[in-house]
Design a protein around this motif. Structure first.
Motif, PDB file in Angstrom:
ATOM      1  N   ALA A  36       2.603  -6.929   4.600  1.00  0.00           N
ATOM      2  CA  ALA A  36       1.170  -6.739   4.819  1.00  0.00           C
ATOM      3  C   ALA A  36       0.521  -6.025   3.630  1.00  0.00           C
ATOM      4  O   ALA A  36      -0.610  -6.357   3.220  1.00  0.00           O
ATOM      5  CB  ALA A  36       0.954  -5.947   6.110  1.00  0.00           C
ATOM      6  N   ILE A  37       1.198  -5.074   3.041  1.00  0.00           N
ATOM      7  CA  ILE A  37       0.646  -4.349   1.885  1.00  0.00           C
ATOM      8  C   ILE A  37       0.517  -5.283   0.694  1.00  0.00           C
ATOM      9  O   ILE A  37      -0.508  -5.289  -0.019  1.00  0.00           O
ATOM     10  CB  ILE A  37       1.521  -3.137   1.556  1.00  0.00           C
ATOM     11  CG1 ILE A  37       1.412  -2.081   2.664  1.00  0.00           C
ATOM     12  CG2 ILE A  37       1.125  -2.531   0.210  1.00  0.00           C
ATOM     13  CD1 ILE A  37       2.342  -0.911   2.499  1.00  0.00           C
ATOM     14  N   ARG A  38       1.574  -6.084   0.464  1.00  0.00           N
ATOM     15  CA  ARG A  38       1.487  -7.006  -0.668  1.00  0.00           C
ATOM     16  C   ARG A  38       0.385  -8.038  -0.449  1.00  0.00           C
ATOM     17  O   ARG A  38      -0.312  -8.439  -1.374  1.00  0.00           O
ATOM     18  CB  ARG A  38       2.839  -7.714  -0.860  1.00  0.00           C
ATOM     19  CG  ARG A  38       3.888  -6.851  -1.546  1.00  0.00           C
ATOM     20  CD  ARG A  38       5.075  -7.693  -1.990  1.00  0.00           C
ATOM     21  NE  ARG A  38       5.781  -8.268  -0.828  1.00  0.00           N
ATOM     22  CZ  ARG A  38       6.791  -7.709  -0.224  1.00  0.00           C
ATOM     23  NH1 ARG A  38       7.253  -6.522  -0.659  1.00  0.00           N
ATOM     24  NH2 ARG A  38       7.368  -8.311   0.794  1.00  0.00           N
ATOM     25  N   ALA A  39       0.191  -8.476   0.776  1.00  0.00           N
ATOM     26  CA  ALA A  39      -0.855  -9.465   1.043  1.00  0.00           C
ATOM     27  C   ALA A  39      -2.254  -8.897   0.822  1.00  0.00           C
ATOM     28  O   ALA A  39      -3.195  -9.644   0.527  1.00  0.00           O
ATOM     29  CB  ALA A  39      -0.712  -9.961   2.482  1.00  0.00           C
ATOM     30  N   ARG A  40      -2.416  -7.621   0.925  1.00  0.00           N
ATOM     31  CA  ARG A  40      -3.718  -6.993   0.762  1.00  0.00           C
ATOM     32  C   ARG A  40      -3.921  -6.437  -0.647  1.00  0.00           C
ATOM     33  O   ARG A  40      -4.849  -5.673  -0.889  1.00  0.00           O
ATOM     34  CB  ARG A  40      -3.889  -5.875   1.793  1.00  0.00           C
ATOM     35  CG  ARG A  40      -3.947  -6.429   3.221  1.00  0.00           C
ATOM     36  CD  ARG A  40      -4.080  -5.315   4.228  1.00  0.00           C
ATOM     37  NE  ARG A  40      -4.126  -5.862   5.595  1.00  0.00           N
ATOM     38  CZ  ARG A  40      -5.098  -5.617   6.465  1.00  0.00           C
ATOM     39  NH1 ARG A  40      -6.141  -4.883   6.102  1.00  0.00           N
ATOM     40  NH2 ARG A  40      -5.032  -6.119   7.674  1.00  0.00           N
ATOM     41  N   GLY A  41      -3.052  -6.749  -1.597  1.00  0.00           N
ATOM     42  CA  GLY A  41      -3.264  -6.363  -2.983  1.00  0.00           C
ATOM     43  C   GLY A  41      -2.429  -5.220  -3.472  1.00  0.00           C
ATOM     44  O   GLY A  41      -2.639  -4.722  -4.583  1.00  0.00           O
TER      45      GLY A  41
ATOM     46  N   GLU B 205      -4.414  -0.796  -3.007  1.00  0.00           N
ATOM     47  CA  GLU B 205      -5.557  -1.449  -2.385  1.00  0.00           C
ATOM     48  C   GLU B 205      -5.509  -1.370  -0.859  1.00  0.00           C
ATOM     49  O   GLU B 205      -6.537  -1.232  -0.203  1.00  0.00           O
ATOM     50  CB  GLU B 205      -5.610  -2.931  -2.812  1.00  0.00           C
ATOM     51  CG  GLU B 205      -5.705  -3.143  -4.304  1.00  0.00           C
ATOM     52  CD  GLU B 205      -7.029  -2.645  -4.865  1.00  0.00           C
ATOM     53  OE1 GLU B 205      -8.018  -2.600  -4.088  1.00  0.00           O
ATOM     54  OE2 GLU B 205      -7.057  -2.293  -6.051  1.00  0.00           O
ATOM     55  N   ALA B 206      -4.333  -1.510  -0.302  1.00  0.00           N
ATOM     56  CA  ALA B 206      -4.176  -1.516   1.155  1.00  0.00           C
ATOM     57  C   ALA B 206      -3.673  -0.159   1.628  1.00  0.00           C
ATOM     58  O   ALA B 206      -2.702   0.384   1.091  1.00  0.00           O
ATOM     59  CB  ALA B 206      -3.191  -2.608   1.568  1.00  0.00           C
ATOM     60  N   ARG B 207      -4.331   0.372   2.656  1.00  0.00           N
ATOM     61  CA  ARG B 207      -3.917   1.660   3.217  1.00  0.00           C
ATOM     62  C   ARG B 207      -3.265   1.433   4.584  1.00  0.00           C
ATOM     63  O   ARG B 207      -3.605   0.500   5.335  1.00  0.00           O
ATOM     64  CB  ARG B 207      -5.124   2.571   3.384  1.00  0.00           C
ATOM     65  CG  ARG B 207      -6.004   2.692   2.119  1.00  0.00           C
ATOM     66  CD  ARG B 207      -5.209   3.190   0.913  1.00  0.00           C
ATOM     67  NE  ARG B 207      -4.704   4.532   1.129  1.00  0.00           N
ATOM     68  CZ  ARG B 207      -3.931   5.198   0.270  1.00  0.00           C
ATOM     69  NH1 ARG B 207      -3.539   4.581  -0.855  1.00  0.00           N
ATOM     70  NH2 ARG B 207      -3.547   6.426   0.511  1.00  0.00           N
TER      71      ARG B 207
ATOM     72  N   ALA C 227      -5.474   1.303   7.603  1.00  0.00           N
ATOM     73  CA  ALA C 227      -6.191   0.054   7.815  1.00  0.00           C
ATOM     74  C   ALA C 227      -5.278  -1.049   8.337  1.00  0.00           C
ATOM     75  O   ALA C 227      -5.714  -1.934   9.086  1.00  0.00           O
ATOM     76  CB  ALA C 227      -6.847  -0.376   6.506  1.00  0.00           C
ATOM     77  N   ILE C 228      -4.054  -0.997   7.931  1.00  0.00           N
ATOM     78  CA  ILE C 228      -3.116  -2.060   8.373  1.00  0.00           C
ATOM     79  C   ILE C 228      -2.810  -1.930   9.855  1.00  0.00           C
ATOM     80  O   ILE C 228      -2.828  -2.901  10.613  1.00  0.00           O
ATOM     81  CB  ILE C 228      -1.819  -2.019   7.532  1.00  0.00           C
ATOM     82  CG1 ILE C 228      -2.132  -2.367   6.078  1.00  0.00           C
ATOM     83  CG2 ILE C 228      -0.769  -2.939   8.119  1.00  0.00           C
ATOM     84  CD1 ILE C 228      -0.959  -2.220   5.144  1.00  0.00           C
TER      85      ILE C 228
END
Length: 511
Positions: A65-70, A74-76, A79-80
């Motif tokens: 999920a982190i890699r998919a959000r940049g 970029e991804a916290r 938020a995930i």
């Protein structure tokens, strides 16, 4: 039973019960300990293993999920979302420094984690382990590799395993409760089982003490499990045999007295004859020798009877030696004639000698002339020559057999009757045969099975006229058994009785 013995019995019973109870408890708690070890291994390999696999999967999902959000910048995590329960998630860079923390702790930003699980993940491998923290909590650390734009990285999860601990504690409580219940049941069962065992044992103990105090009729009622029932039955059998043995010893003492009367009567007859008719000088030496012989016979019989009594109790064995049965028969008959027999009684001694009878004719000058007993020595046909023939046998046993059979024949033979004593070594058989017959009234058939019982008399009313205590034939039977002989009886009411004793493997030999 005294109080001390009763108290000791109770102590033994309680000791047995407690020992059984403790044994059952030991077995139960050993089983519980093994069960706890097994459940701990099961918890580790099953429940904790499943939790580890679940956390690995969740860590990989978070990394994806982190890699998919940049990437982590970029991804916290907030938020995930979708964080594991009771867990803390951290995103690490390629050096193991914290980039993001689900707990939002500012002190952890860029702080390097030195856990071995993190090192494994930064090396490209999954890593996990469980720990007990100082505050007593049980946690699992999981780290999986996550490459952020070729710079490496990892996702680290720390989860409190409180739910597993609670589950384990619940299981242990159930095991402990089951152990307590099983222990109580085991104690009750042990108490009951020990009672079924201890009560028969206590009964045996009481019966044994009663027997020791002289109550030989004490018996127990076999009860309890098979083993105690068999023990009780064995005790009763032993007690019965002991009672028979003691009764037999008492009866044998009476039989001994019965047997000792004959030489005493002979000596009395000799002394009385000397008082009535003082012997001439040339007769005195023979009379003195006769008295001495009777005294020696009395002494020998007394000592031999004591030995035989010890033999019956297992303390000794009968002493066999080479004896001349013809000589013993002659001594017994002559002793009885000297002691006095019925008037006009004819005693015939038969043997298979070719030259003379069983007993050498001896002067009867010492016999009271009032006895009027005639002793006839006869020969039989062309059978084996017996002069000097000797066999291996206990002389006391043979003397007891001859004396008691002769006394029995004389007792039941009316005046003017005949008693025949014979002994053979048949050529066609390896045996020695003794026969004693009379011309008495015979034995009714209904009494034949009991004539060898101690103190049994066919007609108790005749005891005063015939004398005796009903032990003669019992002595004969026992002496036959001890010497290896077999006794038979042939009788015909009104036609007399014949007693036959056979000894197998008794061939004569010369010394």
């Amino acid at each position: 039973m005294n109080e001390g013995g009763r108290e000791a019995g109770h102590k033994r019973v309680l000791g047995l019960r407690w020992r059984l109870g403790l044994s059952y408890l030991l077995v139960i708690w050993v089983i519980l300990a093994v069960l706890v070890v097994f459940m701990s291994r099961f918890l580790e390999t099953s429940i904790i293993g499943a939790r580890r696999a679940s956390l690995y999967a969740q860590a990989h999902l978070i990394a994806s999920a982190i890699r998919a959000r940049g990437g982590p910048f970029e991804a916290r995590l907030v938020a995930i979302g979708g964080m594991p329960l009771n867990a803390r998630v951290m995103v690490l860079d390629g050096y193991g420094r914290v980039l993001d923390d689900s707990a939002s702790d500012p002190d952890m930003v860029l702080r390097k984690l030195e856990f071995q699980e993190v090192g494994a993940a930064l090396s490209g491998r999954e890593g996990s382990n469980t720990y007990y923290l100082p505050d007593g909590s049980f946690v699992m650390y999981v780290a999986v590799p996550a490459d952020w734009d070729g710079n490496g990285g990892a996702v680290f999860i720390a989860q409190d395993l409180k739910d597993i601990v609670i589950q384990y504690q619940n299981v242990m409580r159930m095991v402990a409760s089951g152990g307590i219940i099983a222990s109580m049941v085991a104690l009750v069962f042990a108490w009951y089982l020990s009672r079924t065992i201890s009560e028969p044992i206590s009964d045996l103990s009481r019966a044994a003490r009663m027997m020791a105090s002289g109550r030989l009729d004490s018996r127990v009622s076999p009860k309890g499990p098979l083993e105690t029932r068999e023990l009780g039955a064995s005790f009763n059998y032993m007690a019965t045999e002991i009672e028979k043995t003691v009764e037999g010893q008492e009866q044998f003492l009476m039989a001994a007295a019965h047997e000792l009367r004959a030489p005493l009567a002979s000596m009395r007859a000799l002394v009385e004859s000397m008082q009535i008719c003082p012997p001439e000088a040339e007769e005195l030496s023979e009379l003195i020798n006769d008295v001495l012989r009777e005294i020696l016979d009395l002494q020998g019989i007394s000592e031999s009877i004591l030995s035989l009594l010890r033999t019956r109790s297992g303390g000794a064995v009968s002493d066999e030696e080479m004896i001349d049965p013809a000589e013993i028969i002659g001594e017994v008959i002559r002793s009885r004639v000297l002691g006095g027999v019925k008037q006009n009684l004819k005693v015939i001694l038969q043997g298979s000698r070719q030259d003379k009878g069983i007993v050498e004719p001896r002067p009867m000058a010492a016999v009271d002339s009032s006895n009027q007993a005639t002793v006839v020595h006869e020969r039989e046909g062309q059978q084996q020559h017996l002069s000097g023939a000797k066999v291996q046998m206990d002389p006391l046993l043979f003397r007891l057999i001859v004396a008691n059979l002769f006394d029995n024949a004389v007792k039941f033979t009316p005046p003017g009757g005949t008693v025949v004593v014979s002994m053979d070594f048949p050529e066609n058989g390896d045996e020695m045969v003794l026969k004693v017959s009379d011309t008495g009234p015979g034995i009714p058939p209904e009494h034949l099975d009991r004539i060898f019982d101690r103190f049994y008399r066919i007609d108790p009313a005749r005891q005063k006229s015939t004398g005796g205590a009903g032990l003669g034939l019992a002595i004969v039977k026992e002496a036959c058994e001890k010497s290896g002989g077999m006794i038979e009886v042939e009788t015909r009411p009104g036609g007399g009785t014949i007693f036959t004793v056979r000894w197998r493997n008794k061939r004569p030999g010369d010394l």
